[in-house]
Every structure is written in structure tokens, then in C-alpha cells.
Design a protein around this motif. Structure first.
Motif, PDB file in Angstrom:
ATOM      1  N   ASN A 202       0.845  -1.192  -0.047  1.00 42.05           N
ATOM      2  CA  ASN A 202      -0.216  -0.007  -0.025  1.00 42.05           C
ATOM      3  C   ASN A 202       0.850   1.099   0.044  1.00 42.05           C
ATOM      4  OD1 ASN A 202      -2.748  -1.128  -0.105  1.00 42.05           O
ATOM      5  ND2 ASN A 202      -2.528  -1.206   2.149  1.00 42.05           N
ATOM      6  N   TYR A 203       2.119   1.294   0.453  1.00 39.69           N
ATOM      7  CA  TYR A 203       2.834   2.320   0.623  1.00 39.69           C
ATOM      8  C   TYR A 203       4.326   2.319   0.214  1.00 39.69           C
ATOM      9  CZ  TYR A 203       4.254   0.204   5.112  1.00 39.69           C
ATOM     10  OH  TYR A 203       4.582  -0.803   6.055  1.00 39.69           O
ATOM     11  N   LYS A 204       4.750   1.137  -0.170  1.00 34.17           N
ATOM     12  CA  LYS A 204       6.145   0.914  -0.450  1.00 34.17           C
ATOM     13  C   LYS A 204       6.792   1.788  -1.759  1.00 34.17           C
ATOM     14  CE  LYS A 204       6.295  -3.219  -3.063  1.00 34.17           C
ATOM     15  NZ  LYS A 204       6.511  -4.871  -3.143  1.00 34.17           N
ATOM     16  N   ASN A 205       5.887   2.158  -2.661  1.00 34.44           N
ATOM     17  CA  ASN A 205       6.244   2.665  -3.754  1.00 34.44           C
ATOM     18  C   ASN A 205       6.122   4.270  -3.707  1.00 34.44           C
ATOM     19  OD1 ASN A 205       7.063   0.446  -4.918  1.00 34.44           O
ATOM     20  ND2 ASN A 205       4.969  -0.067  -5.684  1.00 34.44           N
ATOM     21  N   ILE A 206       5.813   4.666  -2.720  1.00 39.38           N
ATOM     22  CA  ILE A 206       5.611   6.378  -2.373  1.00 39.38           C
ATOM     23  C   ILE A 206       6.885   6.948  -2.621  1.00 39.38           C
ATOM     24  CG2 ILE A 206       4.809   8.040  -0.714  1.00 39.38           C
ATOM     25  CD1 ILE A 206       2.449   6.571   0.216  1.00 39.38           C
ATOM     26  N   LYS A 207       6.845   7.833  -3.508  1.00 38.81           N
ATOM     27  CA  LYS A 207       8.163   8.556  -3.626  1.00 38.81           C
ATOM     28  C   LYS A 207       8.229   9.707  -2.837  1.00 38.81           C
ATOM     29  CE  LYS A 207       9.253   7.014  -7.996  1.00 38.81           C
ATOM     30  NZ  LYS A 207       8.544   5.590  -7.686  1.00 38.81           N
ATOM     31  N   ARG A 208       9.333   9.793  -2.178  1.00 44.39           N
ATOM     32  CA  ARG A 208       9.838  10.838  -1.073  1.00 44.39           C
ATOM     33  C   ARG A 208      11.119  11.533  -1.926  1.00 44.39           C
ATOM     34  NH1 ARG A 208       6.204  12.668   1.146  1.00 44.39           N
ATOM     35  NH2 ARG A 208       7.475  13.483   2.634  1.00 44.39           N
ATOM     36  N   PRO A 209      11.008  12.897  -1.410  1.00 42.48           N
ATOM     37  CA  PRO A 209      12.147  13.792  -1.815  1.00 42.48           C
ATOM     38  C   PRO A 209      13.590  12.884  -1.387  1.00 42.48           C
ATOM     39  CG  PRO A 209      10.725  14.998  -0.305  1.00 42.48           C
ATOM     40  CD  PRO A 209      10.310  13.440  -0.652  1.00 42.48           C
ATOM     41  N   ASP A 212      14.913  12.586   2.675  1.00 41.16           N
ATOM     42  CA  ASP A 212      13.867  12.696   3.675  1.00 41.16           C
ATOM     43  C   ASP A 212      13.710  11.548   4.368  1.00 41.16           C
ATOM     44  OD1 ASP A 212      11.249  13.436   4.297  1.00 41.16           O
ATOM     45  OD2 ASP A 212      10.490  11.662   3.548  1.00 41.16           O
ATOM     46  N   ILE A 213      13.952  11.845   5.871  1.00 42.24           N
ATOM     47  CA  ILE A 213      13.855  10.696   6.901  1.00 42.24           C
ATOM     48  C   ILE A 213      12.503  10.441   7.406  1.00 42.24           C
ATOM     49  CG2 ILE A 213      16.211  11.134   7.698  1.00 42.24           C
ATOM     50  CD1 ILE A 213      14.788  12.884   9.933  1.00 42.24           C
ATOM     51  N   MET A 214      11.305  11.037   6.906  1.00 42.05           N
ATOM     52  CA  MET A 214      10.175  10.996   7.616  1.00 42.05           C
ATOM     53  C   MET A 214       9.412   9.547   7.267  1.00 42.05           C
ATOM     54  SD  MET A 214      10.113  13.574   9.695  1.00 42.05           S
ATOM     55  CE  MET A 214       8.155  13.569  10.291  1.00 42.05           C
ATOM     56  N   PHE A 215       9.882   9.343   5.935  1.00 48.06           N
ATOM     57  CA  PHE A 215       9.374   7.914   5.434  1.00 48.06           C
ATOM     58  C   PHE A 215       9.666   6.786   6.338  1.00 48.06           C
ATOM     59  CE2 PHE A 215       8.224   4.632   2.455  1.00 48.06           C
ATOM     60  CZ  PHE A 215       6.950   4.813   2.405  1.00 48.06           C
TER      61      PHE A 215
END
Ligand SMILES: [Zn+2]
Length: 509
Positions: A202-209, A212-215
Motif C-alpha cells: 500500500n505504501y512501499k512505492n510512495i516517492k519521497r524527496p 527525507d527521513i520522515m518515511f
């Protein structure tokens, strides 16, 4: 820290997870050198490792930070399946290799690739009897399993024989983190949120800048959910160690493991941090967090003339534009319920009488009529609130603490509430009432703060959907509890579930 917590912490230290420092005997080193020649030639796969029965499942614990107990490095960490400690590498002279020779512990698991190895011979072990170990390290759930989670009342048996209900397991209070534990437990019992995080896809492919440590917060929360709901865990509790390390890092130490924090502050920060780490934005972009918890309300604000002004001047000012009522529509993740000032009554025996207030009295804040005065250091405002959208899961935060310049005060008032069938229809504006079909809520989680403001402790009551029973969780302890006991506590945070069309109350209470 509780007694259980201390015992657990000491056992961690004794296991060497935290304090490195091992010395090697001379003979072990000689043996090491003598074996150097053979290792490469034996680097092959084998299905029959003679050491599998030396594995000690009762010492295996994968809730800790995955770092070598000697080098403290995260790189290439292996768990020794005989003593449970973590070591780096498996090549010659690596810490895992040396450990295998020095202690004759031979079976290791790479904590990243989930592959098993026999050391010092250095071959991969492929054996289906080890699957239970990889499952504890990384539990996974199929869609079917997730769909059945709230329908079953089946007990699981841990390796030491204790039984537990998946999802109703204790979390260690490592030092002073029960404020965070209670919130994490509550969130883990909100089915749509839990279900989203149980499935990494559900979330593993979310792109982060980049950078970014928040992921990390998202990943750790997902891991924690899967551990809490693991039906095949070796022990009937989970350590939130890695989750909380992510919290400390991502909150820049606003929230810590070693210093008691405030449950509401943590909840508020955590939900917002999760929402933005999942790619959500303030206005438009929704995430699972807003889908589950976000509602909206109208806030009416009226500026008041300074109370010291003469009556005539006040009257004059009220005609100015500045003093007319304005309205904004605002979203919320939780509703703050204010308690009436606690009167200090004493009974005949000079015991303090704890005041009580019905839930509906404090909900009146949102009926669109009740006005409340707010003061800033130079201006006064009157505000009233009216709900315009009720979320599927509604969070109440009961404002028990007030900070003044010198200390924090706690209001011990007990809120009287029915745990089922709370209808919030009357707090919606009329035109919204017409379109809002379901407005009835049942309690599913109740976080309690006991004791003084700074040194108090947290516990939580949660509803197990499969059995319809209530449980109390405090650190590692899990006990069943009668629903009527819940209302006698100093409730601090509550999560209520909206009843959907045709749904009846699961609790039978
Ligand atoms: Zn070992």
C-alpha cells in the motif's frame, strides 16, 4: 519504569544487545587462523545442516535495532540463532564468524536478506523448518487474512506456552515511553488504518524527496502493526524499540524514549507526520490518515472590546467591522473536549470528592450555540463551533492538563459516558444533518492517564473486535476488563467508531 520493564531491560543488557565488549581467548584465535584455508572451498548451498537443533527460539527477539552487538554497525547484520545476539558480516574475521568459532554457535540469519547460513563453514541453509523464524522477523499478511482479522476469536500460542490474542499484546515500556505506547496501541486497533499498514504494498512505492527521513516513520509503523498482529509470534509481547527510535529521530527529540511525554501532543504530531510522509497535504491530497480520522467544522469568531474600556466605547466598537463575527471552515483530526473547572469539594472525612461530568455536557461545545471565550495576551475573542463532517473514526482528546507559567495542573474530573450508541447528530448543522446518514458512534479505544501530570502513567482499554471483549493493556500486562470499569477511569484520549448502515453494535453491551 515498571518492574516488568526493569526485568526486561536487564535481560536485554545481559544478552549483550546494548553493551558490546567481548574478549577472545587465544585458543579461539588460533583455531580461527587454522580454519582460514577451508572456508572458500566450502561456500556452497546445503539442505542438511547438522546444527538446526541448536537453534534456541526462546532467545530470539527481532524487535531490537538491527545492529552488530560489537561494532554497532547496521551493515550486514546477522542474528546468531543459538544465543540471539546480532553480529556483523560472515566473511573471515567478521564478528559473526569469530563468534561462531569462539562459542561454537553455528546457525545465523541475515537480518536483511532473510537467508540462513552455517558458520564458520559458510554455506547457505535452505530448510522449510526455519520458516517460522523468518515469519517472526518479517510477518506478512494476505488480503484474505486481513479481511478475517476482526472476525476471529482464536488464541495464538507463543513459544513459551503463553496464549494471546493477536493485536491485544503488550508493548515494552523501555524507559518512559508509555505515553507513546498507549497511542500506538490505540491506532493499531483502528481496523482501516491497521489494514493499510499491514500490507506493505500500500505504501512501499510512495516517492519521497531525496534525504527525507520522515518515511522511516511509515516503514516502522507498518512493521510494528505486523508484529502486533502476528498470529505466530514467539512471545506474547512486542518491543516498540525501532518504532520509537524513528519517532525520536523524526520529531528531532521532541518525543523521547527516556522522558515521559504527553499522549495528546504525541498523537497530534504522529498523525500529521504520518499523513505528510504518505504524501498528504494540508488542503487537497488525502491519505489513509485523513480518510479515517478527518472531519470538519465551522468556527465562528467574534472579537470582544477590551473589558476595561467604558461601556459606551465598547458599544461603539461593536459596530466596527473588526468586531463582527467571522466564520471559517476548518478540518480536524480530533476534537478537544474541555472539562469544567474542578471544584475542590471535600466530604465528611476530608477526602477530596472527584467531580463528574456527563459526556454530552462537554460535547455541547460543538452545538453551534455555546460560546467560549479565548484570550490572547492582548485580545479577547468569543468562539463557537459547529460540526460539518463526522469522520469514520472520531478521536476525542479530553483536556485534563492546563499549563500556567509555573507548573502543569491536572483536572481529575471523571467523564460519564455510555460506551456505545453516542449520537452526534445534534452537533451537525441542519443542512449537513440531511445528508449525513450515520452519526452514531461506539467506543473502541480509551487511553487513561493516572497520577500526577509529570510523573503519571498511561494505560489503555481496547475493544477486540473478534470477541467483542474489552482488554486493558499497561506495558507488558494484558487483562480482560468489564466495560463498566472503563467509564470510571480518567479518560484522556478516546477513539470512537461510526456505525455504518445496517451495522449493529458488536459489543452486545
Ligand atoms: Zn551465539
Amino acid at each position: 519504569m515498571s518492574e516488568m520493564g526493569k526485568l526486561w531491560w536487564n535481560s536485554v543488557l545481559a544478552k549483550g544487545f546494548i553493551n558490546p565488549g567481548l574478549s577472545f581467548s587465544k585458543s579461539a584465535m588460533i583455531f580461527l587462523l587454522a580454519k582460514n584455508g577451508r572456508v572458500d572451498s566450502e561456500d556452497r548451498r546445503s539442505r542438511h545442516c547438522p546444527y538446526l537443533d541448536t537453534i534456541n527460539r526462546s532467545v530470539l527477539d527481532f524487535d531490537f535495532e538491527k545492529l552488530c552487538s560489537i561494532s554497532l554497525s547496521h551493515i550486514n547484520a546477522y542474528a546468531c540463532l543459538v544465543c540471539g545476539k546480532y553480529f556483523q558480516g560472515r566473511g573471515l574475521k567478521s564478528h559473526a564468524y569469530i563468534h561462531s568459532v569462539q562459542f561454537s554457535h553455528h546457525v545465523f540469519l541475515n537480518l536483511h536478506t532473510l537467508k540462513f547460513y552455517c558458520l564458520p563453514d559458510n554455506y547457505e541453509i535452505i530448510d522449510s523448518s526455519l520458516e517460522d523464524i523468518t515469519y517472526v522477523l518479517k510477518p506478512t499478511f494476505t488480503k484474505q487474512q486481513i479481511a478475517n482479522l476482526d472476525k476471529q476469536a482464536k488464541l495464538s500460542r507463543a513459544y513459551d506456552g503463553t496464549t494471546y490474542l493477536p493485536g491485544i499484546v503488550g508493548l515494552n515500556n523501555i524507559k518512559a515511553n508509555d505515553y507513546a505506547n498507549a497511542v500506538l496501541q490505540a491506532l493499531s486497533n483502528v481496523p482501516p488504518l491497521r489494514n493499510y499498514f499491514l500490507e506493505e504494498d500500500n505504501y512501499k512505492n510512495i516517492k519521497r524527496p531525496p534525504g527525507d527521513i520522515m518515511f522511516l516513520l511509515v516503514q516502522r509503523f507498518g512493521e510494528l502493526m505486523r508484529k502486533l498482529w502476528n498470529p505466530r509470534n514467539f512471545k506474547a509481547h512486542v518491543s516498540p524499540h525501532e518504532m520509537l527510535q524513528a519517532v525520536v529521530l523524526c520529531s528531532r527529540k521532541t518525543f523521547q524514549i527516556t522522558k515521559q511525554g504527553d499522549g495528546v501532543d504525541f498523537l497530534s504530531w504522529f498523525l500529521n507526520a504520518l499523513h505528510s510522509a504518505l504524501g498528504g497535504t494540508k488542503k487537497k491530497k488525502k491519505t489513509i490518515v485523513t480518510d479515517v480520522f478527518q472531519g470538519s467544522m465551522r468556527i465562528f469568531t467574534k472579537k470582544l472590546p477590551h473589558p476595561d474600556l467604558p461601556a459606551e466605547e465598547k458599544e461603539q466598537l461593536l459596530h466596527n467591522d473588526e468586531y463582527q463575527e467571522t466564520m471559517v471552515e476548518s478540518t480536524f483530526m480530533y476534537l478537544t473536549l474541555d472539562l469544567p473547572t474542578a471544584p475542590l469539594y471535600k466530604d465528611e472525612k476530608e477526602q477530596l470528592i472527584i467531580p463528574q461530568v456527563p459526556l454530552f455536557n462537554i460535547l455541547a461545545k460543538f452545538n453551534g450555540i455555546t460560546e467560549k471565550e479565548y484570550k490572547t495576551y492582548k485580545e479577547n475573542f468569543l468562539k463557537r463551533f459547529q460540526l460539518t463532517k463526522l469522520p469514520p473514526y472520531l478521536i476525542f482528546c479530553i483536556k485534563r492538563f492546563t499549563k500556567n507559567n509555573f507548573f502543569v495542573e491536572k483536572n481529575p474530573t471523571i467523564v460519564n459516558f455510555p460506551i456505545t450508541n453516542v449520537d452526534l447528530r445534534e452537533y451537525l448543522s441542519e443542512e449537513v444533518q440531511a445528508v449525513h446518514k450515520n452519526t452514531t458512534y461506539d467506543l473502541i479505544a480509551n487511553i487513561v492517564h493516572d497520577g500526577k501530570p509529570s510523573e503519571g502513567s498511561y494505560r489503555i482499554h481496547v475493544l477486540h473486535h473478534g470477541t467483542g471483549k474489552w482488554y486493558e493493556l499497561q506495558d507488558l500486562q494484558v487483562t480482560d476488563i468489564l466495560p463498566q470499569m472503563i467509564t470510571l477511569s480518567e479518560a484522556y484520549i478516546q477513539i470512537w467508531k461510526r456505525r455504518d448502515a445496517g451495522e449493529t453494535n458488536q459489543q452486545g453491551a
